[in-house]
Design a protein around this motif. Structure first.
Motif, PDB file in Angstrom:
ATOM      1  N   LEU A  64       0.832  -1.213   0.000  1.00  0.00           N
ATOM      2  CA  LEU A  64       0.000   0.000   0.000  1.00  0.00           C
ATOM      3  C   LEU A  64       0.861   1.255   0.000  1.00  0.00           C
ATOM      4  O   LEU A  64       0.525   2.252  -0.645  1.00  0.00           O
ATOM      5  N   HIS A  65       1.958   1.210   0.730  1.00  0.00           N
ATOM      6  CA  HIS A  65       2.862   2.358   0.771  1.00  0.00           C
ATOM      7  C   HIS A  65       3.455   2.628  -0.610  1.00  0.00           C
ATOM      8  O   HIS A  65       3.536   3.774  -1.049  1.00  0.00           O
ATOM      9  N   ARG A  66       3.874   1.562  -1.287  1.00  0.00           N
ATOM     10  CA  ARG A  66       4.450   1.730  -2.633  1.00  0.00           C
ATOM     11  C   ARG A  66       3.443   2.294  -3.619  1.00  0.00           C
ATOM     12  O   ARG A  66       3.815   2.998  -4.541  1.00  0.00           O
ATOM     13  N   ARG A  67       2.179   1.976  -3.422  1.00  0.00           N
ATOM     14  CA  ARG A  67       1.136   2.486  -4.316  1.00  0.00           C
ATOM     15  C   ARG A  67       0.664   3.882  -3.934  1.00  0.00           C
ATOM     16  O   ARG A  67      -0.173   4.458  -4.617  1.00  0.00           O
ATOM     17  N   GLY A  68       1.140   4.394  -2.813  1.00  0.00           N
ATOM     18  CA  GLY A  68       0.761   5.737  -2.398  1.00  0.00           C
ATOM     19  C   GLY A  68      -0.602   5.816  -1.739  1.00  0.00           C
ATOM     20  O   GLY A  68      -1.215   6.880  -1.714  1.00  0.00           O
ATOM     21  N   LYS A  69      -1.083   4.715  -1.210  1.00  0.00           N
ATOM     22  CA  LYS A  69      -2.396   4.693  -0.557  1.00  0.00           C
ATOM     23  C   LYS A  69      -2.277   5.179   0.883  1.00  0.00           C
ATOM     24  O   LYS A  69      -1.239   5.040   1.517  1.00  0.00           O
ATOM     25  N   PRO A  70      -3.353   5.758   1.433  1.00  0.00           N
ATOM     26  CA  PRO A  70      -3.327   6.170   2.839  1.00  0.00           C
ATOM     27  C   PRO A  70      -3.140   4.957   3.762  1.00  0.00           C
ATOM     28  O   PRO A  70      -3.809   3.943   3.611  1.00  0.00           O
ATOM     29  N   LEU A  71      -2.226   5.080   4.707  1.00  0.00           N
ATOM     30  CA  LEU A  71      -1.876   3.945   5.557  1.00  0.00           C
ATOM     31  C   LEU A  71      -2.535   3.948   6.931  1.00  0.00           C
ATOM     32  O   LEU A  71      -2.607   2.903   7.566  1.00  0.00           O
ATOM     33  N   LEU A  72      -2.970   5.085   7.408  1.00  0.00           N
ATOM     34  CA  LEU A  72      -3.478   5.165   8.779  1.00  0.00           C
ATOM     35  C   LEU A  72      -4.544   4.114   9.092  1.00  0.00           C
ATOM     36  O   LEU A  72      -4.406   3.371  10.061  1.00  0.00           O
ATOM     37  N   PRO A  73      -5.599   3.983   8.294  1.00  0.00           N
ATOM     38  CA  PRO A  73      -6.609   2.980   8.664  1.00  0.00           C
ATOM     39  C   PRO A  73      -6.077   1.549   8.594  1.00  0.00           C
ATOM     40  O   PRO A  73      -6.452   0.699   9.403  1.00  0.00           O
ATOM     41  N   TRP A  74      -5.186   1.281   7.652  1.00  0.00           N
ATOM     42  CA  TRP A  74      -4.620  -0.057   7.525  1.00  0.00           C
ATOM     43  C   TRP A  74      -3.675  -0.365   8.687  1.00  0.00           C
ATOM     44  O   TRP A  74      -3.621  -1.502   9.156  1.00  0.00           O
ATOM     45  N   CYS A  75      -2.934   0.633   9.135  1.00  0.00           N
ATOM     46  CA  CYS A  75      -2.045   0.438  10.284  1.00  0.00           C
ATOM     47  C   CYS A  75      -2.854   0.145  11.544  1.00  0.00           C
ATOM     48  O   CYS A  75      -2.490  -0.738  12.331  1.00  0.00           O
ATOM     49  N   ILE A  76      -3.938   0.852  11.714  1.00  0.00           N
ATOM     50  CA  ILE A  76      -4.799   0.618  12.873  1.00  0.00           C
ATOM     51  C   ILE A  76      -5.363  -0.797  12.820  1.00  0.00           C
ATOM     52  O   ILE A  76      -5.346  -1.525  13.823  1.00  0.00           O
ATOM     53  N   ALA A  77      -5.836  -1.213  11.652  1.00  0.00           N
ATOM     54  CA  ALA A  77      -6.382  -2.563  11.509  1.00  0.00           C
ATOM     55  C   ALA A  77      -5.316  -3.613  11.796  1.00  0.00           C
ATOM     56  O   ALA A  77      -5.575  -4.600  12.493  1.00  0.00           O
ATOM     57  N   ALA A  78      -4.108  -3.416  11.287  1.00  0.00           N
ATOM     58  CA  ALA A  78      -3.034  -4.393  11.486  1.00  0.00           C
ATOM     59  C   ALA A  78      -2.663  -4.505  12.962  1.00  0.00           C
ATOM     60  O   ALA A  78      -2.464  -5.608  13.479  1.00  0.00           O
ATOM     61  N   VAL A  79      -2.569  -3.383  13.647  1.00  0.00           N
ATOM     62  CA  VAL A  79      -2.217  -3.407  15.069  1.00  0.00           C
ATOM     63  C   VAL A  79      -3.312  -4.099  15.884  1.00  0.00           C
ATOM     64  O   VAL A  79      -3.023  -4.900  16.776  1.00  0.00           O
ATOM     65  N   LEU A  80      -4.571  -3.811  15.574  1.00  0.00           N
ATOM     66  CA  LEU A  80      -5.670  -4.457  16.305  1.00  0.00           C
ATOM     67  C   LEU A  80      -5.699  -5.963  16.058  1.00  0.00           C
ATOM     68  O   LEU A  80      -5.928  -6.744  16.988  1.00  0.00           O
ATOM     69  N   VAL A  81      -5.453  -6.376  14.832  1.00  0.00           N
ATOM     70  CA  VAL A  81      -5.449  -7.809  14.521  1.00  0.00           C
ATOM     71  C   VAL A  81      -4.279  -8.504  15.215  1.00  0.00           C
ATOM     72  O   VAL A  81      -4.430  -9.606  15.758  1.00  0.00           O
ATOM     73  N   ALA A  82      -3.105  -7.874  15.222  1.00  0.00           N
ATOM     74  CA  ALA A  82      -1.951  -8.455  15.913  1.00  0.00           C
ATOM     75  C   ALA A  82      -2.225  -8.552  17.418  1.00  0.00           C
ATOM     76  O   ALA A  82      -1.896  -9.569  18.049  1.00  0.00           O
ATOM     77  N   ALA A  83      -2.845  -7.532  17.988  1.00  0.00           N
ATOM     78  CA  ALA A  83      -3.179  -7.560  19.413  1.00  0.00           C
ATOM     79  C   ALA A  83      -4.190  -8.659  19.714  1.00  0.00           C
ATOM     80  O   ALA A  83      -4.080  -9.352  20.735  1.00  0.00           O
ATOM     81  N   LEU A  84      -5.160  -8.853  18.828  1.00  0.00           N
ATOM     82  CA  LEU A  84      -6.136  -9.925  19.017  1.00  0.00           C
ATOM     83  C   LEU A  84      -5.442 -11.283  19.016  1.00  0.00           C
ATOM     84  O   LEU A  84      -5.747 -12.132  19.853  1.00  0.00           O
ATOM     85  N   GLY A  85      -4.520 -11.490  18.099  1.00  0.00           N
ATOM     86  CA  GLY A  85      -3.802 -12.760  18.052  1.00  0.00           C
ATOM     87  C   GLY A  85      -3.019 -13.016  19.319  1.00  0.00           C
ATOM     88  O   GLY A  85      -3.017 -14.137  19.846  1.00  0.00           O
ATOM     89  N   LEU A  86      -2.350 -11.983  19.823  1.00  0.00           N
ATOM     90  CA  LEU A  86      -1.603 -12.145  21.066  1.00  0.00           C
ATOM     91  C   LEU A  86      -2.541 -12.416  22.238  1.00  0.00           C
ATOM     92  O   LEU A  86      -2.234 -13.221  23.117  1.00  0.00           O
ATOM     93  N   TYR A  87      -3.694 -11.757  22.240  1.00  0.00           N
ATOM     94  CA  TYR A  87      -4.657 -11.993  23.318  1.00  0.00           C
ATOM     95  C   TYR A  87      -5.155 -13.439  23.310  1.00  0.00           C
ATOM     96  O   TYR A  87      -5.279 -14.067  24.360  1.00  0.00           O
ATOM     97  N   VAL A  88      -5.448 -13.967  22.118  1.00  0.00           N
ATOM     98  CA  VAL A  88      -5.914 -15.353  22.023  1.00  0.00           C
ATOM     99  C   VAL A  88      -4.849 -16.294  22.574  1.00  0.00           C
ATOM    100  O   VAL A  88      -5.154 -17.231  23.326  1.00  0.00           O
ATOM    101  N   LEU A  89      -3.587 -16.054  22.228  1.00  0.00           N
ATOM    102  CA  LEU A  89      -2.504 -16.910  22.716  1.00  0.00           C
ATOM    103  C   LEU A  89      -2.325 -16.780  24.233  1.00  0.00           C
ATOM    104  O   LEU A  89      -2.152 -17.781  24.935  1.00  0.00           O
ATOM    105  N   ILE A  90      -2.358 -15.555  24.738  1.00  0.00           N
ATOM    106  CA  ILE A  90      -2.218 -15.344  26.185  1.00  0.00           C
ATOM    107  C   ILE A  90      -3.364 -16.017  26.925  1.00  0.00           C
ATOM    108  O   ILE A  90      -3.166 -16.668  27.954  1.00  0.00           O
ATOM    109  N   ASP A  91      -4.563 -15.876  26.394  1.00  0.00           N
ATOM    110  CA  ASP A  91      -5.728 -16.492  27.035  1.00  0.00           C
ATOM    111  C   ASP A  91      -5.611 -18.013  27.036  1.00  0.00           C
ATOM    112  O   ASP A  91      -5.871 -18.651  28.060  1.00  0.00           O
ATOM    113  N   ALA A  92      -5.192 -18.592  25.913  1.00  0.00           N
ATOM    114  CA  ALA A  92      -5.119 -20.049  25.815  1.00  0.00           C
ATOM    115  C   ALA A  92      -3.961 -20.632  26.618  1.00  0.00           C
ATOM    116  O   ALA A  92      -4.082 -21.730  27.159  1.00  0.00           O
TER     117      ALA A  92
END
Length: 131
Positions: A64-92
């Motif tokens: 997305l960066h190479r294509r010049g697309k806005p990154l803010l919403p994608w960065c937020i989504a990526a961080v939330l998804v990574a946090a969810l994955g870590l939460y699932v692992l911590i919980d399990a």
């Protein structure tokens, strides 16, 4: 990234977000070690399987960066998804360990993929509004 490469809107967020995804992948690898796989093959499978979402999101952000697309919403989504994955692992592994925790560990990347697919239309819409 070269200095002459044009920055996409929100490009200043790319490096911190990719670094955060790298840290999340390293923490995930630590959890794989804590799970004490019975063989090198089991360790390799778990390590690759659990870090695929982080690598895929980092690759998407770079594309997305190479294509010049806005990154803010994608960065937020990526961080939330990574946090969810870590939460699932911590919980399990730590909060509610039981016989079914292995299932949660195995499906964590699938859950991350589903959440990212749900967040992607919102990120795309927000990116279109920002550009």
């Amino acid at each position: 990234m070269a200095d002459d490469e044009p920055l996409s809107p929100g490009g200043y967020l790319l490096r911190p977000t990719v670094a955060l995804l790298g840290v999340a992948a390293c923490v995930t690898l630590y959890f794989v070690v804590k799970l004490q796989p019975i063989s090198v093959g089991a360790f390799a499978f778990a390590a690759v399987w659990l870090t695929i979402p982080h690598a895929a999101m980092a690759a998407l952000l770079l594309a997305l960066h190479r294509r010049g697309k806005p990154l803010l919403p994608w960065c937020i989504a990526a961080v939330l998804v990574a946090a969810l994955g870590l939460y699932v692992l911590i919980d399990a592994i730590y909060l509610h360990p039981d016989a079914q925790s292995a299932i949660a560990v195995v499906i964590a990347p699938v859950l991350q993929g589903i959440v990212f697919l749900l967040a992607a239309p919102l990120a795309w819409w927000a990116g279109r509004r920002r550009s």
